[in-house]
Design an enzyme around this catalytic site. Structure first.
Site, PDB file in Angstrom:
ATOM      1  N   ASP A  85     -29.411  25.429 -13.702  1.00 11.35           N
ATOM      2  CA  ASP A  85     -30.334  25.365 -12.561  1.00 11.35           C
ATOM      3  C   ASP A  85     -31.544  24.400 -12.620  1.00 11.35           C
ATOM      4  O   ASP A  85     -31.580  23.651 -13.719  1.00 11.35           O
ATOM      5  CB  ASP A  85     -31.090  26.747 -12.645  1.00 11.35           C
ATOM      6  N   GLU A 140     -33.189  29.243 -16.345  1.00  8.94           N
ATOM      7  CA  GLU A 140     -34.107  28.259 -17.361  1.00  8.94           C
ATOM      8  C   GLU A 140     -35.607  28.111 -16.564  1.00  8.94           C
ATOM      9  O   GLU A 140     -36.634  28.168 -17.157  1.00  8.94           O
ATOM     10  CB  GLU A 140     -33.423  27.084 -17.796  1.00  8.94           C
TER      11      GLU A 140
END
Length: 448
Positions: free
Chosen positions: A89, A152
């Site tokens: 991400d 994250e």
């Protein structure tokens, strides 16, 4: 026997760059609108995790999709497990880009695009380091597991699910390629809190700004019933802004929440301006004092010899119905009681704060531990650079995975563009980091 890890990586450079280009083209930002049970972080993050899964399948890794929270790639045999934890991400796109952020471009020896340095470039480097070791039959007597998470940037719920729900095995030794070289042996504690304030701001209908709590707010839009007075003030102060009727967009410069002093905070610039124009000292006070990102200006500074200074990053802001709310990404050393500091903050600014989630606790490894010494040896032998290990304000997967340390891929002396417009990774660093990771994995696998 001497092993030339740079030579080991050389045949993979073309494939590495192609894989990174394709990976960066996936706009893997969390998307609430497309969240499902199968895609817990939205379609685009799911596409990025699928891309990694297919890359692993193509080269013979065992693949586990981890209920859509992560992609796990495993190769090798043995009781010992070397873990590599990276993320697919990326933070939302903000600011002005010279090229489209999800259409990677190579210029002046750098590859540009969102995620090139955080964390897709380092991830691809680590992946091909493992593949090169596998192809050379150097993975003997141990397993390597690459775990690629999907959340994250919003707090690492992906890795919490991986270990707590799926009860996955912790590594014997591990690293996350999501910070700085030579390595990070200590990370600050982190918590987001949201101060709010009831205040009437004349002529202001709404304020909206920021894309993430862990990045400096680089753009904020204020809608007024009459923008003339504010426009004149901003012009007199040479503030960068755009105007569309009675909507003014104040522009700043984004940067990572761990180093807010490197940015220009549009939200704080606006608060100062509104305070000055409409004679609201409280707003001016908030805007001016929070520009000191250490907390010294508002009595909330703390220092430790290990993890250094407190930092405060205002990332998002909103104003509706006379209620002003903004986010503070607070990073602090091991000797801080966050509840006491937030209470002191509220007393200083006449705000009421709500804490968002649980703090991400600080991390400290012994600099003389076997894991630290082994990773440092790999870095120094590949670079001939004798830089000492670091502590940081960044928060990585090392806080969520046991026996794991943040290890690269930002080299000493390089400018970090993580969370900024025109994010890039030097190709020289991309390839060198792969050699370092191959060396490190080989050393970790041979520890008796």
């Amino acid at each position: 026997m001497f092993m030339n890890y740079k030579k080991l990586i050389e045949p993979y450079k073309v494939d590495m760059l192609d894989a990174l280009r394709r990976f960066v083209q996936i706009p893997s930002v969390y998307d609430e609108k497309t969240v499902t049970k199968e895609t817990p972080y939205g379609k685009d993050v799911a596409d990025a995790l699928t891309y990694i899964a297919r890359l692993g399948e193509r080269f013979g890794f065992d693949v586990d999709r981890c209920d859509g929270h992560a992609t796990e790639l495993t190769i090798g045999e043995g009781d010992r497990l070397i873990g590599i934890f990276a993320h697919a991400d990326v933070v939302p796109v903000t600011g002005e880009w010279d090229n489209p952020p999800f259409r990677p471009e190579i210029k002046d020896g750098n590859i540009y695009g969102r995620g090139t340095s955080d964390d897709k470039g380092p991830l691809i480097a680590a992946f091909y380091a493992v593949k090169a070791l596998k192809d050379a039959s150097l993975l003997r007597g141990y397993r390597v597991r690459i775990v690629v998470g999907g959340d994250e940037e919003r707090g690492s719920s992906c890795l919490e699910y991986y270990f707590n729900n799926l009860l996955k095995e912790s590594p014997t030794y591990g690293f996350t390629p999501d910070s700085d070289f030579p390595l990070i042996y200590g990370e600050k504690e982190i918590v987001d809190f949201w101060p709010s304030l009831n205040i009437e701001i004349p002529h202001v209908k709404s304020i909206k700004g920021g894309a993430a709590t862990n990045a400096v707010c680089d753009k904020v839009v204020v809608e007024l019933d009459d923008a003339c007075e504010l426009k004149s003030y901003l012009e007199s102060k040479n503030v960068k802004f755009e105007i569309d009727g009675n909507k003014i967009t104040v522009l700043g410069k984004a940067c990572h929440g761990s180093t807010p002093e490197l940015g220009e905070n549009a939200a704080l610039i606006l608060l100062i301006a509104l305070g000055e124009v409409y004679h609201l000292d409280l707003l001016s006070n908030i805007g001016a004092k929070l520009q000191d990102t250490t907390g010294k200006a508002f009595g909330c500074f703390v220092h430790s010899d290990l993890l250094k200074d407190t930092t405060y990053c205002v990332g998002m802001i909103s104003y509706e119905n006379n209620n002003l709310t903004f986010s503070v990404n607070f990073r602090y050393p091991e000797n801080v009681n966050s509840e006491e500091i937030i209470a002191r903050f509220d007393e200083e600014f006449k705000t009421t704060s709500k804490v968002d989630g649980e703090p991400s606790h600080y991390l400290l490894y012994d600099p003389n531990s076997l894991l630290v010494k082994t990773l440092l040896k790999a870095y120094r032998e590949e670079t001939k650079d004798m830089s000492e290990p670091l502590t940081t304000g960044g928060g990585t997967y090392a806080k969520h995975a046991k026996n794991t340390i943040a290890f690269g891929a930002l080299f000493p002396g390089r400018v970090s563009t993580m969370h900024e417009p025109n994010e890039y990774m030097p190709l020289e660093d991309f390839y060198l980091s792969a050699a370092i990771y191959a060396h490190a994995i080989d050393l970790l696998g041979k520890i008796k």
